[in-house]
Design an enzyme around this catalytic site. Sequence first.
Site, PDB file in Angstrom:
ATOM      1  N   ASN A 169      34.682  42.463  59.877  1.00 46.83           N
ATOM      2  CA  ASN A 169      34.010  43.550  59.164  1.00 46.83           C
ATOM      3  C   ASN A 169      32.494  43.344  59.253  1.00 46.83           C
ATOM      4  O   ASN A 169      31.946  42.461  58.602  1.00 46.83           O
ATOM      5  CB  ASN A 169      34.469  43.553  57.696  1.00 46.83           C
ATOM      6  N   HIS A 194      35.694  52.912  59.332  1.00 55.14           N
ATOM      7  CA  HIS A 194      35.078  51.620  59.034  1.00 55.14           C
ATOM      8  C   HIS A 194      36.114  50.532  59.272  1.00 55.14           C
ATOM      9  O   HIS A 194      37.288  50.669  58.901  1.00 55.14           O
ATOM     10  CB  HIS A 194      34.581  51.605  57.585  1.00 55.14           C
ATOM     11  N   CYS A 199      28.994  49.470  53.655  1.00 51.31           N
ATOM     12  CA  CYS A 199      29.806  49.763  54.854  1.00 51.31           C
ATOM     13  C   CYS A 199      29.849  51.256  55.188  1.00 51.31           C
ATOM     14  O   CYS A 199      30.267  51.635  56.272  1.00 51.31           O
ATOM     15  CB  CYS A 199      31.216  49.213  54.688  1.00 51.31           C
TER      16      CYS A 199
HETATM   17  O1  UT7 Z   1      34.146  46.967  53.498  1.00 50.57           O
HETATM   18  C1  UT7 Z   1      35.039  46.816  52.450  1.00 50.57           C
HETATM   19  C2  UT7 Z   1      35.332  45.389  52.371  1.00 50.57           C
HETATM   20  N1  UT7 Z   1      36.479  44.880  51.729  1.00 50.57           N
HETATM   21  C3  UT7 Z   1      37.761  45.210  52.009  1.00 50.57           C
HETATM   22  O2  UT7 Z   1      38.061  46.105  52.719  1.00 50.57           O
HETATM   23  C4  UT7 Z   1      38.814  44.347  51.361  1.00 50.57           C
HETATM   24  C5  UT7 Z   1      40.087  45.061  51.099  1.00 50.57           C
HETATM   25  N2  UT7 Z   1      41.138  44.123  50.755  1.00 50.57           N
HETATM   26  C6  UT7 Z   1      41.799  43.406  51.700  1.00 50.57           C
HETATM   27  O3  UT7 Z   1      41.540  43.535  52.889  1.00 50.57           O
HETATM   28  C7  UT7 Z   1      42.911  42.503  51.236  1.00 50.57           C
HETATM   29  O4  UT7 Z   1      43.125  42.674  49.849  1.00 50.57           O
HETATM   30  C8  UT7 Z   1      42.671  40.997  51.535  1.00 50.57           C
HETATM   31  C9  UT7 Z   1      42.724  40.754  53.037  1.00 50.57           C
HETATM   32  C10 UT7 Z   1      41.335  40.542  50.994  1.00 50.57           C
HETATM   33  C11 UT7 Z   1      43.775  40.167  50.895  1.00 50.57           C
HETATM   34  O5  UT7 Z   1      45.027  40.588  51.409  1.00 50.57           O
HETATM   35  P1  UT7 Z   1      46.220  40.925  50.418  1.00 50.57           P
HETATM   36  O6  UT7 Z   1      47.348  41.363  51.249  1.00 50.57           O
HETATM   37  O7  UT7 Z   1      45.717  41.877  49.368  1.00 50.57           O
HETATM   38  O8  UT7 Z   1      46.546  39.501  49.814  1.00 50.57           O
HETATM   39  P2  UT7 Z   1      46.724  39.093  48.298  1.00 50.57           P
HETATM   40  O9  UT7 Z   1      45.413  38.880  47.656  1.00 50.57           O
HETATM   41  O10 UT7 Z   1      47.713  40.031  47.656  1.00 50.57           O
HETATM   42  O11 UT7 Z   1      47.490  37.717  48.449  1.00 50.57           O
HETATM   43  C12 UT7 Z   1      48.841  37.635  48.922  1.00 50.57           C
HETATM   44  C13 UT7 Z   1      49.180  36.186  49.087  1.00 50.57           C
HETATM   45  C14 UT7 Z   1      48.832  35.330  47.873  1.00 50.57           C
HETATM   46  O12 UT7 Z   1      49.787  34.277  47.799  1.00 50.57           O
HETATM   47  P3  UT7 Z   1      51.012  34.376  46.785  1.00 50.57           P
HETATM   48  O13 UT7 Z   1      50.423  34.554  45.425  1.00 50.57           O
HETATM   49  O14 UT7 Z   1      51.822  35.556  47.231  1.00 50.57           O
HETATM   50  O15 UT7 Z   1      51.715  33.063  46.995  1.00 50.57           O
HETATM   51  C15 UT7 Z   1      47.510  34.741  48.228  1.00 50.57           C
HETATM   52  O16 UT7 Z   1      47.261  33.529  47.587  1.00 50.57           O
HETATM   53  O17 UT7 Z   1      48.442  35.634  50.182  1.00 50.57           O
HETATM   54  C16 UT7 Z   1      47.637  34.543  49.723  1.00 50.57           C
HETATM   55  N3  UT7 Z   1      46.367  34.631  50.409  1.00 50.57           N
HETATM   56  C17 UT7 Z   1      46.128  34.020  51.576  1.00 50.57           C
HETATM   57  N4  UT7 Z   1      46.880  33.219  52.333  1.00 50.57           N
HETATM   58  C18 UT7 Z   1      46.337  32.749  53.479  1.00 50.57           C
HETATM   59  C19 UT7 Z   1      45.280  35.341  50.044  1.00 50.57           C
HETATM   60  N5  UT7 Z   1      44.310  35.193  50.956  1.00 50.57           N
HETATM   61  C20 UT7 Z   1      44.818  34.377  51.911  1.00 50.57           C
HETATM   62  C21 UT7 Z   1      44.299  33.860  53.131  1.00 50.57           C
HETATM   63  N6  UT7 Z   1      45.091  33.045  53.860  1.00 50.57           N
HETATM   64  N7  UT7 Z   1      43.060  34.128  53.541  1.00 50.57           N
END
Ligand code: UT7
Length: 323
Positions: A270, A240, A115
């Site tokens: 992305n 980005h 990226c």
């Molecule tokens: O070019 C570089 C590419 N990559 C990135 O930039 C990724 C950077 N990271 C992110 O953008 C974020 O970490 C994500 C969007 C991938 C995830 O968001 P988050 O706020 O870090 O979510 P999390 O993994 O902390 O999950 C929070 C909650 C969890 O539920 P509980 O345990 O609180 O009940 C997850 O199970 O949200 C849940 N969850 C979702 N719910 C609905 C995780 N992914 C999803 C989803 N839909 N897609």
Amino acid sequence: MTNRGVGIGMKITGMGAALPEKVITNEDLTAFMDTSDEWIRERTGISQRRIGGTTSGLAIEAGQKALDESGVDPLEIELLIVATTTPDYIMPATAPAVAHELGLDCGAFDVAAVCSGFAYAITVAQGYLAQGLTKILVIGADTMERITDYTDRGTGILFANGAGAAVVEADETGEGQILGWDLGANGKYVHILYSEHDDTMVMDGKEVFRQAVKVMRQSTMKTLEMAGLTVDDVDIIVPHQANVRIVESAWKKLGFSMDKTLMVLNETGNTSAASIPLCLDRGLSQDRIKTGDNVLMLGFGAGMTWASVLLRWNGITTHTAGF
Ligand code: UT7
């Protein structure tokens, strides 16, 4: 710090964008995974993304638009750099096929910095301008769909396809030039975002988020230090497009405002190496970039890699062929 390479005039004289036709909305994703439109929009800023096409096909479309806008004859282009992490083939690179279809007759190679690729490629172009070239085509193109598992809640909501292209020319006046730049890589973090051959991406989203905020801040400060400028001197920021919350968190630490920030993530997801040129394309379409503006391109991605480039703008300021 010395101004490495600074003083070499550079301007962007044509931009082009390409997105495949097939739109996948957040709602569409709910058919493959346990998620919701509301969650994705709130946690990422993304509403839809595009899939389909090939990396070379999208690169050719974007490249052609950029050439048309610049008015530069394809045979005058002296180098093609394609930033991509999803080349059509393992070998050869994508750039030779793109050069052929665009009617170029010059060296052509790929830059793989995921990226951060487009920002990396702009600094590579700057190096060639310093060696005397005057017209270079730089394209960021990716089909992340090919390495994305759309049933995975972490990556499937984020990644998509697209391409953006810029005709980069020497600026004899020196008005347009890179005022500062910074490249970085830390292979200690390979494991937080990677894809093995013939497999889909594996990502530790939380750690990527944390590292991204850190490196965006550090890289910006290094680039501003080289330029002898401050955060307030930056007129437009082109980050980005990974997650709007990453940008907001980094900006909180840096003191940047979202008003100065170009974003297209909502529509594109992305698109990896394409995200910065797609944003530039959109910014030009909206008349957001003026002559003399200090434009900061800021990329980060798997590797981890990161790159920032501060370009004092003396290129096109109107753009009608935006996506
Ligand atoms: O070019 C570089 C590419 N990559 C990135 O930039 C990724 C950077 N990271 C992110 O953008 C974020 O970490 C994500 C969007 C991938 C995830 O968001 P988050 O706020 O870090 O979510 P999390 O993994 O902390 O999950 C929070 C909650 C969890 O539920 P509980 O345990 O609180 O009940 C997850 O199970 O949200 C849940 N969850 C979702 N719910 C609905 C995780 N992914 C999803 C989803 N839909 N897609």
